[in-house]
Design a protein around this motif. Structure first.
Motif, mmCIF file in Angstrom:
data_model
loop_
_atom_site.group_PDB
_atom_site.id
_atom_site.type_symbol
_atom_site.label_atom_id
_atom_site.label_comp_id
_atom_site.label_asym_id
_atom_site.label_seq_id
_atom_site.Cartn_x
_atom_site.Cartn_y
_atom_site.Cartn_z
ATOM 1 N N HIS A 60 -17.921 -8.569 -6.764
ATOM 2 C CA HIS A 60 -17.421 -9.271 -5.583
ATOM 3 C C HIS A 60 -17.645 -10.765 -5.759
ATOM 4 C CE1 HIS A 60 -17.348 -9.561 -0.882
ATOM 5 N NE2 HIS A 60 -16.429 -10.287 -1.466
ATOM 6 N N ILE A 367 -13.135 -8.222 -6.497
ATOM 7 C CA ILE A 367 -12.690 -8.719 -5.191
ATOM 8 C C ILE A 367 -13.002 -10.203 -5.087
ATOM 9 C CG2 ILE A 367 -12.928 -8.445 -2.683
ATOM 10 C CD1 ILE A 367 -14.009 -5.634 -3.243
ATOM 11 N N MET A 404 -7.664 -8.365 -4.635
ATOM 12 C CA MET A 404 -8.372 -7.316 -5.364
ATOM 13 C C MET A 404 -7.658 -7.088 -6.688
ATOM 14 S SD MET A 404 -8.526 -4.687 -2.117
ATOM 15 C CE MET A 404 -9.739 -3.537 -2.767
ATOM 16 N N MET A 439 -11.883 0.004 -0.080
ATOM 17 C CA MET A 439 -12.840 -0.103 -1.179
ATOM 18 C C MET A 439 -13.547 1.236 -1.407
ATOM 19 S SD MET A 439 -14.556 -3.814 -0.298
ATOM 20 C CE MET A 439 -15.911 -3.578 -1.459
#
Length: 474
Positions: A60, A367, A404, A439
């Protein structure tokens, strides 16, 4: 008192002894879920998902502070055309006073076979646009950093809840028992709300993220106390075995204590990390062409470390841009956004290409985004923020962009849109709860069924909200 003479009474023991133990009957029902969850000898052992997963791990990239979507991944020709003009219907309702429309100072260009437009700020990232799904219709709840950070990281903007990484490691465990399952790197200190962003909440503490200040280059500074130079490994093992025996005796009188179990596991993990952690965090072991691909600086280093960690079985790695909220550009947006993107764009582009060439992008979910976006109108001068300047944007939770890549995501795809100026998500809107549900689906979980019983009810990451955005899934 026998076994409890030297230990004192815990709350659970007090309930067992009071009123002939009737109070403990109710407690037993409330705590049943915790006892079951914490009875596992090693809660971080790999676990199968609820159904076949497309993604096995997550990286992330968190641009804390709120990057401007209309200056990065959401081009607005009408905003450019009418820049400097007042907005029809008056000022937008934001956190601070705003003025006329403000066009982007950055040029957009089409990339890849998909022809998706991306700002010049992220031209290296854009080279992998055919592997990226751009969500241009994100929206959150409020225009404040603290609750928006909590919402994006824990699914709840006000109350203490487990972070996304904690939920993921709770559900999947980890593939490497010698490294933390969940690592959060932020160069130079903590972001706003600090460790609450990677907290385990009411989940056992073993699922909390491990913070690393990636400004440090020496392994001893990156991971403090990783080595004991006074005691040999064999002697440490003997000490730890003795400690485990004593803790085992203590634990036998307190079954199902999550904090105690987490502490015992943390001692074991710290011991095992001495061999693997130093190797995983040492980017000097990489060939020169890989180092050159990622570039120089702290963001290149921490991004390459992230790849090395997930390559070694770490489940969730979160990379923050820096301490505080660096992307919170209420003024001098052109200068500051250009500098910030310049610090990370090469490394992000390299990460996507590197994962792909290692055949890891297909099951690594990447992400990118912040806690919200920014307004398409200029922020007016205000004491304490942008005194005398009118060249920045205010917070905007009504519409922003997250993208993403990998992990089963549909590449070369744009989902949803904001209005013609970029203020509000209007088409195929995606709330943060929907992002989390998607997710978890990619990771092999029904977000409604990945739960943990606490205080008499089953909690989940998405609370009572969320839907899987099927259009984002390849």
């Amino acid at each position: 008192m026998n076994a409890y003479n030297n230990c004192g009474l815990s709350r659970r023991e007090l309930l067992c002894r009071s009123g002939m133990g009737f109070a403990s009957l109710a407690l037993a029902d409330l705590m049943h879920g915790e006892a079951v969850a914490d009875s596992v000898a090693n809660p971080l052992l790999p676990k199968p998902p609820q159904f076949p997963a497309k993604a096995k791990r997550v990286i992330h990239l968190f641009m804390n502070g709120g990057p401007s979507h209309v200056d990065t991944f959401d081009p607005k020709p009408e905003l450019q055309k009418r820049s400097g003009q007042p907005l029809d219907g008056g000022n937008l309702k934001t956190e601070r006073p705003t003025g006329a429309l403000m066009g982007s100072p950055f040029k957009f260009q089409r990339y890849g076979e998909s022809g998706i437009e991306v700002s010049e700020l992220f031209k290296e990232t854009a080279k992998s646009i055919d592997d990226i799904a751009v969500i241009r219709s994100m929206h959150a709840n409020v225009p404040n950093h603290e609750p928006s950070l909590m919402l994006m990281n824990t699914g709840e903007s006000r109350l203490i809840r487990p972070s996304v990484g904690s939920w993921m490691t709770y559900g999947l465990g980890t593939e490497n028992q010698n490294l933390p399952a969940f690592v959060s790197m932020c160069p130079g200190g903590y972001p706003i709300k600090g460790a609450q962003n990677w907290q385990s909440g009411f989940l056992p503490g073993i699922y909390q993220g491990t913070y690393v200040d990636s400004n440090n280059t020496r392994i001893e500074k990156l991971i403090e106390n990783i080595n004991n130079f006074r005691v040999s490994r064999d002697d440490q093992r003997q000490q730890l075995d003795l400690l485990n025996q004593l803790n085992g005796i203590h634990r036998s009188t307190r079954p199902g204590e999550p904090k105690l179990e987490s502490r015992i596991q943390s001692f074991e993990l710290a011991y095992r990390m001495q061999s693997d952690a130093a190797e995983a965090f040492d980017i000097n072991r990489e060939p020169q062409h890989i180092l050159d691909m990622y570039g120089k600086g702290v963001h290149a280093r921490q991004t390459l470390i992230a790849r090395r960690l997930v390559e070694r079985g770490v489940r969730y790695v979160q990379l923050w841009h820096g301490a505080g909220q660096p992307w919170d550009n209420h003024d001098d947006l052109e200068t500051r956004h250009r500098a910030l993107a310049g610090q990370c764009d090469q490394a992000i582009g390299a990460l996507l290409r590197d994962l792909k060439q290692r055949d890891m992008l297909k099951d690594t979910l990447v992400i990118w985004g912040g806690e919200f976006g920014r307004t398409p109108v200029v922020e007016m001068p205000k004491e304490g923020t942008n005194q005398g300047k009118m060249n920045g944007r205010d917070h905007n939770h009504h519409g922003f962009t997250v993208w993403m890549a990998g992990g089963g995501v549909k590449g070369g795809y744009v989902h949803g849109s904001t209005d013609e100026f970029g203020f509000k998500a209007v088409e195929n809107r995606v709330h943060v709860h929907d992002l989390h549900a998607t997710m978890l689906h990619l990771l092999g979980f029904d977000h409604k069924k990945l739960t943990y019983r606490y205080a008499g009810r089953d909690f989940r990451l998405t609370d009572v909200h969320g839907r899987v955005v099927d259009e984002l899934i390849a």
